[in-house]
Design an enzyme around this catalytic site. Structure first.
Site: not given
Ligand code: UDX
Length: 432
Positions: A11, A30, A249-250, A252, A260, A263
């Site tokens: 970040v 850092d 984010f749908l 599967a 993130c 945690k």
């Molecule tokens: C996430 C948030 O999206 C972001 O806004 C925040 O700042 C940090 O955390 P990130 O962890 O980089 O970002 O990845 P992201 O693309 O959100 O995916 C997270 C996890 O979800 C991945 O393991 C991904 O494979 C999984 N995922 C995502 C799914 O299994 N299905 C989905 O439809 C979307």
């Protein structure tokens, strides 16, 4: 604007490089000397598309500098972004030790007004704690403000996400803090939500937990689909077509990972428990995520009859494509499970192999996807890297000892796999 970034991880470095590219003067700090040495030489610390070029460009223009000195950072910058890690403690709570160390050091070095901005994900009410820590360590009465401005960037598309966020959330308690942050974000033509610090802090945890909930929800649907012979992709499409739900984010799969979601969920659960509010909803999101991996392994066991002694090609190790990040990567857990069950593993990942070699012992690595699949009893797709979507399926079939593909990311059309003579197992869809 003179901007200080404390904590030059994912970040921090993206934020610093992008702010510099917008014409600000940035100093990235850092405490890790080796990291700062690499950054000063223009080297990348991790794989993030476009970041190294951005850092190098702004270094050559003299707009970004690196240091291990917190006092130099505090003296130089008017606005200081806190981007240090907030990892989970054993009980799930966010560990704020780094935030505390930095806040105390800022207090000791304060020599005039500064705006200190929380950029890392922190529990609600951390802002007031930071305020107290700084004030207690400051020898004189100097005015300063705390603001919250969480970062929503995703690994793998961090630079793009930074420049075009859906919205910017600013939590402030004073007109001066508001005006400074609005000045910094002036070039962004996106909605800016201004609120109080506590609401802004909550937004980040609430948003990430909600996204994780969407993933667990569709993964639960995928298990139902398999039991009744339905297709989870169609279910997701039908659900997502309702604008109140949305398509994103749908997908599967084998569950969410990364630095993130896992945690943030455990920190959010700890917060609700501290506030004596039932956290069952959030706990179920975690439980479904864990069960999804077990479910995938069970499916693999059924497809292969038994795992012991089988040679399995693993395609993809990182927690998602376009990153070499292995933190909480479902693929890594699955690799360990398969190994424990007696499989012989040979893995390929376009980016994450150097890091994986250090973590996964007793496992082979291949130079490319096809080499991994040569004479394997099955191929497992664990991360949906673009190159895995474009495999030469005829070649794959020839190379595999048994034409079995077990796809944890649903990247192929089952009919296409069948046409190419492959036995294909995916998530929430009928096997072919
Ligand atoms: C996430 C948030 O999206 C972001 O806004 C925040 O700042 C940090 O955390 P990130 O962890 O980089 O970002 O990845 P992201 O693309 O959100 O995916 C997270 C996890 O979800 C991945 O393991 C991904 O494979 C999984 N995922 C995502 C799914 O299994 N299905 C989905 O439809 C979307």
């Amino acid at each position: 604007m003179k901007i200080g970034i404390i904590g030059s991880g994912h970040v921090g470095l993206v934020t610093g490089a992008c702010f510099a590219d917008l014409g600000n003067e940035v100093i990235c700090m850092d405490h890790d000397i080796a990291k700062i040495k690499l950054l000063k030489r223009g080297k990348a610390l991790f794989y993030e598309p476009g970041l190294r070029e951005l850092v190098q460009k702004n270094m050559s223009k003299g707009r970004i500098h690196f240091t291990t000195s917190i006092s130099d950072t505090v003296r130089f910058a008017k606005v200081i972004f806190l981007c240090v890690g907030t990892p989970p403690k054993a009980n799930g709570e966010a560990d704020l030790a780094a935030i505390q160390r930095v806040a105390e050091a800022i207090g000791r070095n304060l020599n005039g007004y500064r705006l200190i901005v929380e950029k890392s994900t922190v529990p609600v009410e951390t802002g007031s704690r930071i305020y107290k820590m700084i004030a207690e360590n400051c020898a004189r009465k100097i005015s300063f403000d705390i603001a919250s401005n969480a970062e929503f960037l995703r690994e793998g598309s961090a630079v793009k996400d930074f420049y075009s966020p859906d919205r910017i959330v600013i939590g402030v308690e004073s007109a001066k803090a508001k005006s400074l942050l609005l000045q910094i974000y002036k070039p962004f033509k996106v909605p800016i939500l201004i609120t109080d610090v506590k609401s802004a802090e909550l937004i980040k945890h609430a948003a990430n937990s909600f996204l994780a909930m969407k993933i667990s929800y569709i993964n639960l649907m995928s298990q139902i689909c398999e039991k009744v012979g339905a297709n989870v992709e169609k279910v997701a499409e039908g659900m997502g077509g309702d604008h109140r739900i949305g398509k994103a984010f749908l997908n599967a799969g084998i569950g969410f990972g990364g630095s993130c979601f896992p945690k943030d969920l455990s920190a959010f659960i700890a917060i609700t428990e501290r506030l004596q509010i039932p956290s069952d909803l959030l706990k179920v999101v975690v439980a479904i995520n864990e069960s999804q991996q077990k479910y995938f392994l069970m499916k693999a066991e059924q497809g292969l009859e038994k795992i012991k002694g089988k040679k399995i090609a693993l395609l993809g190790l990182s927690f998602k494509p376009d990153t070499d990040d292995l933190r909480n990567a479902p693929a890594m857990d699955i690799a360990e499970e398969l190994k424990a069950k007696g499989a012989r593993l040979i893995a390929y990942d376009p980016c994450a192999m150097p890091a994986a070699k250090k973590l996964l012992k007793g496992m082979q690595f291949a130079e490319n996807a096809y080499e991994a699949c040569r004479d394997a009893d099955a191929c497992f797709i664990l991360t949906e890297w673009r190159e895995f979507r474009e495999l030469d399926l005829k070649r794959l079939k020839k190379l595999l000892k048994h034409p079995i593909v077990i796809d944890g990311r649903n990247i192929y059309d089952p009919e296409l796999m069948k046409k190419n003579g492959l036995r294909y197992y995916s998530i929430g869809r009928r096997e072919v």
